[in-house]
Motif scaffolding. Structure first.
Motif, PDB file in Angstrom:
ATOM      1  N   GLU A 629       0.931  -1.205  -0.126  1.00 54.80           N
ATOM      2  CA  GLU A 629      -0.169   0.200  -0.017  1.00 54.80           C
ATOM      3  C   GLU A 629       0.744   1.296   0.143  1.00 54.80           C
ATOM      4  OE1 GLU A 629      -3.014  -0.028  -0.073  1.00 54.80           O
ATOM      5  OE2 GLU A 629      -3.569  -2.117   0.092  1.00 54.80           O
ATOM      6  N   PRO A 630       0.409   2.486  -0.359  1.00 49.90           N
ATOM      7  CA  PRO A 630       1.138   3.630  -0.428  1.00 49.90           C
ATOM      8  C   PRO A 630       1.204   3.889   1.137  1.00 49.90           C
ATOM      9  CG  PRO A 630      -1.217   3.836  -1.423  1.00 49.90           C
ATOM     10  CD  PRO A 630      -1.059   2.451  -1.289  1.00 49.90           C
ATOM     11  N   GLY A 631       2.111   4.948   1.465  1.00 50.70           N
ATOM     12  CA  GLY A 631       2.104   5.426   2.981  1.00 50.70           C
ATOM     13  C   GLY A 631       3.657   5.989   3.179  1.00 50.70           C
ATOM     14  N   ASP A 650      17.180   6.044  10.209  1.00 54.18           N
ATOM     15  CA  ASP A 650      16.289   5.765   9.637  1.00 54.18           C
ATOM     16  C   ASP A 650      15.730   6.668   8.251  1.00 54.18           C
ATOM     17  OD1 ASP A 650      14.907   3.932  11.390  1.00 54.18           O
ATOM     18  OD2 ASP A 650      14.022   5.543  12.726  1.00 54.18           O
ATOM     19  N   HIS A 651      15.700   5.836   7.139  1.00 48.31           N
ATOM     20  CA  HIS A 651      15.720   6.625   6.074  1.00 48.31           C
ATOM     21  C   HIS A 651      14.064   6.595   5.687  1.00 48.31           C
ATOM     22  CE1 HIS A 651      19.996   6.654   5.236  1.00 48.31           C
ATOM     23  NE2 HIS A 651      19.896   5.389   5.912  1.00 48.31           N
ATOM     24  N   ARG A 652      13.640   7.835   5.542  1.00 47.33           N
ATOM     25  CA  ARG A 652      12.086   7.920   5.305  1.00 47.33           C
ATOM     26  C   ARG A 652      11.899   7.674   3.860  1.00 47.33           C
ATOM     27  NH1 ARG A 652       8.253  12.093   4.030  1.00 47.33           N
ATOM     28  NH2 ARG A 652       6.547  11.972   5.351  1.00 47.33           N
ATOM     29  N   ILE A 653      10.680   6.688   3.667  1.00 44.73           N
ATOM     30  CA  ILE A 653      10.182   6.566   2.339  1.00 44.73           C
ATOM     31  C   ILE A 653       8.797   6.922   2.322  1.00 44.73           C
ATOM     32  CG2 ILE A 653       9.734   4.660   0.593  1.00 44.73           C
ATOM     33  CD1 ILE A 653      11.970   2.989   2.355  1.00 44.73           C
ATOM     34  N   GLU A 654       8.335   7.706   1.165  1.00 45.91           N
ATOM     35  CA  GLU A 654       7.191   8.235   1.211  1.00 45.91           C
ATOM     36  C   GLU A 654       6.561   7.671  -0.362  1.00 45.91           C
ATOM     37  OE1 GLU A 654       4.269  11.988   0.876  1.00 45.91           O
ATOM     38  OE2 GLU A 654       6.289  12.101   1.186  1.00 45.91           O
ATOM     39  N   ILE A 655       5.533   6.802  -0.360  1.00 45.27           N
ATOM     40  CA  ILE A 655       5.043   6.092  -1.290  1.00 45.27           C
ATOM     41  C   ILE A 655       3.613   6.729  -1.685  1.00 45.27           C
ATOM     42  CG2 ILE A 655       4.268   4.125  -2.540  1.00 45.27           C
ATOM     43  CD1 ILE A 655       7.079   4.267  -2.083  1.00 45.27           C
TER      44      ILE A 655
END
Length: 812
Positions: A629-631, A650-655
């Motif tokens: 899912e996106p998020g 913590d490497h942030r990932i935004e989908i």
């Protein structure tokens, strides 16, 4: 003779229907269009004055389906010698037609983007005087000339006919007909039928003169009634039709001489068409009534005959006929064609034409599919025994109903001849329109049918491709369906439609569905699907759907699969399916960006920092994973590659929702080189050894300064990196020999997990090597003060000790 003339009409219609497929194409000049390919199809290239020219224009979308846009135009420039011009076009593609002088413009409508191919019929009457000339038919697309064809037009050549012997019919100069004719005999005579009590019955005759607008001199019509029939003189009517198709009633122009046995019409010199009609009453019962009309012109004569036969046997009480504008007959005659939606067809039903005594008479007339009845057009009339006609619609209005797709009329008990007339409008395109009437009387049922076919003079075919799933997530059902829907608005013969679909090789083809009469095949090596209508034609108004079932299970996430089929080599619109969410990052060396790092371990966490899964960088340093899912997600390193420090961030990932079918690329994740790698040391050095070391990783033993130990420093072994696992206590130096005038007290180093210590080769030029001995005590051998032979060893030792002290200070 009459048969030959009528057959020309039938043959012409047959030729028109065949032109589409088997036409002899006259050489044309072709130009380039980015929208359409256009062909003009003629069966010949020479036409005479008064002759009808009829030809097809076939157009096909160029490039992809969708290239034709609303308001694109197809323009025809025709010779000025074309009169009574008529262009029949598919309204499914075009929204408007305008004619100005010799230029006619068709404008594409809003559904043009679905167009694959179509055809148009053009017909006109040639009006050519003077000398023979070459003329050009031009076709333009959006104002640009695309194709042209040359034809030759010539004036009418004089016809030489034996002045003594009547000639055969030439160029439809004369044709006599009777209403309700049933065919022709072996001599070409028109055949009509009459039944029941025939004495007193009235039959209507029609004479067609000069249908091809020839120049005729001193034209005169003489029609003698049979001995047992009488002309109803007041029924005579003469209509003149000029070259513009304008009709003028000239009945009372003083050219008619008539009595109840003879009709004599002096037409004079003519170049127009004439339609003469009249009624004749039967005065005596015979088996056959022969009526012949003769045309005298230019000192020659031709004739046309109608034979009316009495039907012997069971008498019919019900008959039906229809009439439509632009009517035509098929090869069997009698079938009338309609040419467009919205066209009105007039029907006539005759009940009890023989004047029998019938009881409980009820008429039911079924409304055909694709047509609707005009309730206000229903009219009823009756003939009495003397053939006097009266309208009785008002008297019958309470006995007329339209319900459940039927016209129902309750006549009750009758003995007169009734006529029912009504109109129906064509509301949709069908292969044919079958109108069946049923008459109930005297506990019997009799029915009669009338079939009208849609005229195959214009046609279009539309197509559109679709896919049922435009997005597929990783854990969803991976099956999808490609569909191609065709709408056929014309006649397209078998083998016309070939569909080729190059399915992406990553997809598994599960099944193909096609209509009956189509053959399907799959090339498993190329994943190409082929479908062709090789067993039957495509019918008017037919909607065809082809389905290809596929599976996306072998397609990676973060991928968009695109698909375009070809219809007769014309590409369809593109459809696409986006598969899954995915991200990737690269693990690299901090100092050498081209160096990728394998084996780094990460955990993927959700927005609440809960662990989802563990990921390890591959031999290309790539870290990849799908996301359902996106998020918001986080990527954290938990174990670094050998020789490197843990990143730990913590490497942030935004989908985003729109990222489905894409690979989201993160910034490269860098690792700093570590100086001490305890885990590596512990794995390499697992046991003590008495052998001399050669520069490999070592695990120093705990040094007891109270005991005598021998430390041997060997400058011959050089290693750029000293790996130290553990120093548990301070090293106290005990010596009986002065070294540098001060004690060196190494501090205790508490190593952290997986740290690495790097001693630069610029600082340490040789490696300290420890040799273990089997004795209970070891002795530290220090060179004596002033022993110049040992100065090199002392220098190396001091450099090493100083380096360790500096390193410890940096750590603190």
């Amino acid at each position: 003779m009459i048969k030959k003339s009528l057959k020309k009409s039938v043959v012409l219609l047959a030729i028109v229907s065949v032109i589409l497929i088997n036409a002899l194409a006259i050489p044309v000049s072709a130009f380039t269009s980015s929208v359409l390919d256009v062909k003009v199809l003629l069966d010949k290239n020479t036409y005479s004055d008064g002759e009808e020219i009829s030809f097809m224009v076939e157009y096909k979308v160029k490039g992809n389906i969708g290239n034709i846009k609303e308001n694109d135009s197809l323009v025809f420039k025709l010779p000025e010698e074309f009169k009574n011009f008529k262009l029949i076009y598919p309204k499914e593609h075009f929204k408007d037609m305008k004619t100005e002088g010799d230029i006619t413009t068709l404008t594409f409508g809003e559904n043009a983007y679905k167009a694959v191919q179509g055809y148009i019929k053009i017909k006109a009457l040639v009006s050519k005087g003077g000398t023979e000339e070459k003329k050009t038919i031009e076709v333009q697309v959006n104002g640009k000339l695309i194709t042209s064809v040359d034809i030759v037009l010539k004036p009418t050549e004089p016809i030489i006919v034996d002045p003594v012997k009547p000639s055969v019919i030439v160029d439809r100069e004369l044709l006599k007909d009777i209403d309700g004719h049933v065919g022709f005999d072996n001599d070409g005579n028109t055949i009509g039928e009459v039944s029941g009590q025939i004495v007193g019955k009235i039959k209507q005759y029609t004479i067609y003169v000069n249908e091809k607008y020839s120049n005729l001199g001193k034209a005169r019509i003489i029609d003698n009634m049979p001995d047992d029939m009488e002309l109803i003189t007041e029924s005579v009517k003469i209509i003149k039709v000029d070259r513009e198709n304008k009709q003028i009633d000239i009945t009372n122009d003083g050219m008619v001489s008539k009595n109840n046995k003879v009709l004599d019409i002096q037409l004079g010199d003519i170049n127009c068409k004439y339609i003469i009609s009249y009624e004749s009453k039967i005065t005596k019962e015979l088996l056959k009534y022969t009526n012949t009309a003769v045309l005298y012109k230019d000192n020659t004569s031709i004739k046309s005959t109608v034979v009316l036969n009495k039907v012997v046997g069971e008498e019919k009480v019900l008959s039906k006929s229809s009439y439509a504008t632009d009517k035509g007959k098929d090869k069997d005659g009698g079938i009338i064609n309609v040419t467009s939606i919205g066209q009105v067809v007039k029907y006539r039903i005759d009940v009890n034409e023989n004047g029998s005594s019938l009881q409980n008479v009820i008429l039911e007339d079924i409304i055909p599919k694709g047509m609707e009845v005009n309730r206000e057009s229903i009219n009823i009339g009756t003939y009495d025994l003397n053939r006097n006609f009266n309208w009785i619609t008002e008297k019958m209005k309470n006995k007329i109903s339209v319900e459940n797709g039927k016209i129902i009329i309750n006549f009750g008990d009758i003995k007169d001849h009734y006529v029912v007339i009504y109109e129906m409008k064509v509301v949709s395109r069908e292969l044919n329109y079958e109108n069946k009437a049923k008459l109930k009387y005297n506990n019997k049922i009799e029915d009669v049918g009338d079939i009208i076919k849609y005229d195959r003079t214009a046609g279009a075919i539309n197509a559109e491709k679709s896919v049922d799933k435009k997005q597929i997530k990783h854990l969803e059902d991976q099956k999808a369906i490609y569909s191609i829907v065709f709408d056929c608005f014309g006649l397209f013969d078998k083998d016309y439609l070939t569909v080729t679909d190059d399915i992406d090789k990553r997809l598994e083809i599960l099944n193909i569905e096609a209509p009956e009469g189509f053959t399907t095949s799959i090339d498993k090596n190329t994943n190409i699907v082929k479908i062709i209508n090789d067993k039957r034609p495509l019918l008017y108004g037919e909607r065809i759907e082809i389905k290809i079932y596929v599976d996306f299970k072998n397609v990676e996430d973060g991928t968009i699969v695109r698909n375009i089929a070809k219809i007769n080599d014309i590409p369809t619109n593109e459809v696409s399916t986006a598969k899954g969410f995915k991200f990737e990052a690269k693990k690299i060396d901090e100092n050498d960006k081209n160096k990728v790092l394998e084996g780094a371990r990460f955990i993927l966490k959700d927005k609440d920092k809960n662990t989802i899964k563990e990921i390890v960088s591959d031999n290309n340093g790539m870290i990849r994973s799908y996301l359902e899912e996106p998020g918001i997600y986080y990527l954290q390193e938990i174990k670094a590659p050998k020789g490197y420090k843990i990143d730990g961030k913590d490497h942030r990932i935004e989908i985003l929702k729109d990222d489905i079918g894409k690979v989201i690329k993160l910034k490269d994740i860098e690792n700093e080189v570590s100086i001490i790698n305890y885990s590596e040391i512990e794995e390499v050095v697992k046991e003590e050894t008495t052998e001399e070391l050669t520069g490999e990783e070592i695990k120093p033993e705990k040094i007891d300064p109270t005991k005598e130990e021998d430390v041997l420093v060997k400058p011959k072994i050089i290693k750029p990196q000293i790996l130290v696992n553990e120093i548990e206590e301070e090293v106290k130096e005990e010596t009986t020999t002065e070294l540098t005038g001060e004690e060196i007290k190494p501090e205790k180093i508490e190593p952290t997990k997986e740290e690495e210590v790097l001693v630069s080769p610029e600082i340490i030029k040789s490696q300290i090597l420890v040799e273990e001995k089997q004795e209970e005590k070891t002795k530290i051998n220090i060179p004596n003060t002033g022993d110049s032979s040992m100065l090199g060893y002392i220098g190396v030792l001091l450099i090493g000790i100083v380096s360790l002290i500096i390193f410890n200070k940096k750590r603190k």
